[in-house]
Design a protein around this motif. Structure first.
Motif, mmCIF file in Angstrom:
data_model
loop_
_atom_site.group_PDB
_atom_site.id
_atom_site.type_symbol
_atom_site.label_atom_id
_atom_site.label_comp_id
_atom_site.label_asym_id
_atom_site.label_seq_id
_atom_site.Cartn_x
_atom_site.Cartn_y
_atom_site.Cartn_z
ATOM 1 N N ALA A 34 40.251 -7.561 -2.765
ATOM 2 C CA ALA A 34 40.360 -8.479 -1.635
ATOM 3 C C ALA A 34 41.405 -9.559 -1.902
ATOM 4 C CB ALA A 34 39.007 -9.113 -1.339
ATOM 5 N N ALA A 35 41.423 -10.070 -3.139
ATOM 6 C CA ALA A 35 42.375 -11.123 -3.484
ATOM 7 C C ALA A 35 43.811 -10.616 -3.436
ATOM 8 C CB ALA A 35 42.058 -11.683 -4.868
ATOM 9 N N ALA A 36 44.035 -9.414 -3.955
ATOM 10 C CA ALA A 36 45.390 -8.871 -3.968
ATOM 11 C C ALA A 36 45.902 -8.633 -2.553
ATOM 12 C CB ALA A 36 45.417 -7.566 -4.769
ATOM 13 N N ILE A 37 45.048 -8.120 -1.690
ATOM 14 C CA ILE A 37 45.462 -7.860 -0.311
ATOM 15 C C ILE A 37 45.748 -9.169 0.419
ATOM 16 C CG2 ILE A 37 44.649 -6.974 1.905
ATOM 17 C CD1 ILE A 37 43.197 -4.769 0.285
ATOM 18 N N ALA A 38 44.876 -10.175 0.197
ATOM 19 C CA ALA A 38 45.103 -11.476 0.831
ATOM 20 C C ALA A 38 46.377 -12.128 0.301
ATOM 21 C CB ALA A 38 43.897 -12.394 0.595
ATOM 22 N N ALA A 39 46.587 -12.081 -1.013
ATOM 23 C CA ALA A 39 47.775 -12.694 -1.601
ATOM 24 C C ALA A 39 49.046 -11.994 -1.139
ATOM 25 C CB ALA A 39 47.675 -12.664 -3.128
ATOM 26 N N GLY A 40 48.978 -10.674 -1.014
ATOM 27 C CA GLY A 40 50.149 -9.927 -0.587
ATOM 28 C C GLY A 40 50.588 -10.239 0.830
ATOM 29 N N ALA A 41 49.647 -10.790 1.635
ATOM 30 C CA ALA A 41 49.981 -11.145 3.015
ATOM 31 C C ALA A 41 50.592 -12.529 3.136
ATOM 32 C CB ALA A 41 48.718 -11.071 3.880
ATOM 33 N N HIS A 42 50.639 -13.299 2.033
ATOM 34 C CA HIS A 42 51.168 -14.656 2.079
ATOM 35 C C HIS A 42 52.693 -14.625 2.126
ATOM 36 C CE1 HIS A 42 52.339 -18.667 0.597
ATOM 37 N NE2 HIS A 42 51.187 -19.058 1.126
#
Length: 351
Positions: free
Chosen positions: A22-30
């Motif tokens: 979840a963190a990687a997907i959220a960070a990748g959208a930044h």
């Protein structure tokens, strides 16, 4: 050593399970941020996440099985730590010693001495550190912080966060290495100390065991923590994870904070949507993690975005490592109270 600011941060993630994914997907959208490296003890998990990021249109990150190798490769400016609770401290220290900013899943650590050495490592490095207490980005909770400013001195708090059996028996392979208090009440302790703008001075705790130990998982079914704050307010933090899986949400979350001039209640059982079909009646969760028109959204995403904004600008994070160290100290004192059966003072930070 300091690398502030970093306009286009390169991100690594250690621990590629549910929260790491979840963190990687959220960070990748930044905007401006790129996930460049992943590490996990079992490589297939990291490879699966790397493939998922490619499917989302990102370049494939490098995959490692050891954090030391990830950090030595020089591929990251910031690291997200999403390992099991009791493994956070070593990862934070390693990141700091490599001059890398670090965002660590809650709780910060599960020992006070680990919290102190992790905090010291980050401060010595001059890098940014934040614990991912994402509840401060839940809109109702953030609004409560603003409203509370006009309600006078804090008097009382009650916070429960109770999970279904699915969490310790199926979702977490390491539930026996933590407790529901560490896993759940850490969020509420951070939230209430923030709302009260005060620290906990003393705790007494009690627990009940049976259901999970009967399933071979050596952890309490439920924990209650009674707290007295420095300013005189009192609070109860309740956690359990033996709700039946038929409960309409995975987590039952309720917070009440009482002030001399008013009371605020925050009930997240139903998050503005209910669904009924021929199998169940349920309240899908959408405040913390959701997809909005195909893009990651919610408080979890917003908290990670805040940290990345801080990495880009050099601004201090809303959640300080010092406050997160205090949450660890409160919970460590609570578990000592479970062992001794009596009240325990919460140790102060070493200045």
């Amino acid at each position: 050593m300091s690398m502030l600011p970093t306009d286009h941060p390169r991100l690594g993630v250690i621990g590629t399970g549910l929260m790491g994914r979840a963190a990687a997907i959220a960070a990748g959208a930044h905007p401006g941020a790129t996930v460049t490296a992943l590490a996990n003890r079992t490589r297939p998990s990291a490879d699966s996440l790397a493939d998922a990021l490619v499917d989302d249109g990102h370049d494939r990150p490098e995959v490692f099985t050891r954090l030391d190798d990830l950090l030595a490769a020089g591929l990251v400016d910031a690291l997200i730590v999403a390992t099991p609770d009791d493994q956070h401290a070593d990862a934070v220290v390693a990141a700091a010693e490599a001059g890398v900013h670090v965002l660590v899943e809650k709780p910060f650590t599960t020992r006070v001495d680990d919290a102190d050495r992790a905090l010291d490592a980050v401060r010595r490095a001059g890098t940014l550190g934040m614990c991912l207490f994402n509840h401060r980005w839940v809109p109702a909770y953030a609004q409560a912080k603003e409203v509370a400013a006009g309600l006078g001195a804090p008097v009382l708090a009650y916070a429960r966060k109770n999970d279904t059996l699915h969490v310790p028996t199926e979702m977490l392979s390491w539930a026996g290495d933590t407790t529901c208090a560490w896993f759940l009440s850490s969020h509420d302790i951070d939230l209430v100390t923030w709302l009260f703008d005060d620290d906990v001075a003393e705790v007494v705790a009690s627990a009940r065991s049976g259901v999970l130990r009967g399933r071979g998982i050596d952890t309490p079914d439920a924990v209650q923590i009674q707290c007295r704050f420095d300013g005189g307010a009192v609070a109860t933090f309740e956690s359990c994870w033996v709700y039946p899986d038929t409960f309409p949400t995975m987590t039952d979350s309720f917070v009440e904070v009482v002030y001399e001039g008013g009371v605020i209640q925050l009930d997240r059982l139903a998050e503005n949507i209910t669904v009924a079909d021929h199998s169940a009646y349920r309240h899908p969760r959408n405040v913390l993690l959701r997809s909005l028109h195909g893009r990651p959204s919610g408080a979890y995403h917003d908290a990670i975005g805040h940290f990345l904004d801080c990495v880009q600008t050099g601004a201090p994070p809303l959640v300080t490592l010092e406050s997160s160290r205090h949450v660890t100290a409160v919970l460590a004192a609570a578990h000592e109270s479970l062992r001794t059966g009596g009240p325990v003072r919460v140790p102060s930070a070493v200045v």
